[in-house]
Design a protein around this motif. Structure first.
Motif, mmCIF file in Angstrom:
data_model
loop_
_atom_site.group_PDB
_atom_site.id
_atom_site.type_symbol
_atom_site.label_atom_id
_atom_site.label_comp_id
_atom_site.label_asym_id
_atom_site.label_seq_id
_atom_site.Cartn_x
_atom_site.Cartn_y
_atom_site.Cartn_z
ATOM 1 N N ARG A 55 0.597 8.651 -0.990
ATOM 2 C CA ARG A 55 1.328 8.346 0.246
ATOM 3 C C ARG A 55 0.453 8.645 1.463
ATOM 4 O O ARG A 55 0.450 7.897 2.447
ATOM 5 C CB ARG A 55 2.613 9.151 0.320
ATOM 6 N N GLN A 58 -1.995 5.830 1.847
ATOM 7 C CA GLN A 58 -1.378 4.665 2.483
ATOM 8 C C GLN A 58 -1.285 4.853 3.992
ATOM 9 O O GLN A 58 -1.454 3.904 4.764
ATOM 10 C CB GLN A 58 0.010 4.401 1.896
ATOM 11 N N SER A 62 -3.038 2.475 6.816
ATOM 12 C CA SER A 62 -2.262 1.902 7.915
ATOM 13 C C SER A 62 -2.881 2.254 9.263
ATOM 14 O O SER A 62 -2.949 1.413 10.167
ATOM 15 C CB SER A 62 -0.825 2.402 7.869
#
Length: 90
Positions: A55, A58, A62
Motif C-alpha cells: 500500500r 502504491q 501515485s
C-alpha cells in the motif's frame, strides 16, 4: 535499511542541480523512483506477502505520477528529459 540523506543528496546533485536541492520536482521524481526500485527489487523479493508495504508502494507510485503530471504542465522539455533519463514510460 533506511534511506539516508547521503543517497538522497547524491540523487539530488545528479538531477536537481545541487546536493541540497531536493525540493525541485525533477529531483523529487528521481528520489521517489529510486525508492520504488529498491522496494520492488529488494523488499518485496523477500517479503512477498507484505500488504501494508504494498500500500505504501502504491502511494509512492501515485505521488510520482502527480509530480510527473505537474512537471509535464510546467516544462515539457524537463519532463521529457527526466522520463528518458530514468527510463520511465517504456
Amino acid at each position: 535499511m533506511a534511506y539516508g540523506g547521503t543517497a538522497r543528496s547524491a540523487i539530488a546533485a545528479a538531477y536537481g542541480g545541487g546536493a541540497g536541492n531536493t525540493g525541485c520536482a525533477v529531483a523529487q521524481v528521481a528520489i521517489i523512483t529510486e525508492r520504488i526500485d529498491r522496494l520492488r527489487g529488494g523488499h518485496f523479493g523477500e517479503h512477498a506477502r507484505d500488504r501494508h508495504g504494498y500500500r505504501g508502494l502504491q502511494g509512492l507510485i501515485s505521488k510520482r505520477r502527480r509530480l510527473l503530471s505537474y512537471l509535464r504542465k510546467r516544462s515539457l522539455i524537463a519532463y521529457a528529459v527526466v522520463v528518458n533519463r530514468l527510463g520511465l514510460r517504456r
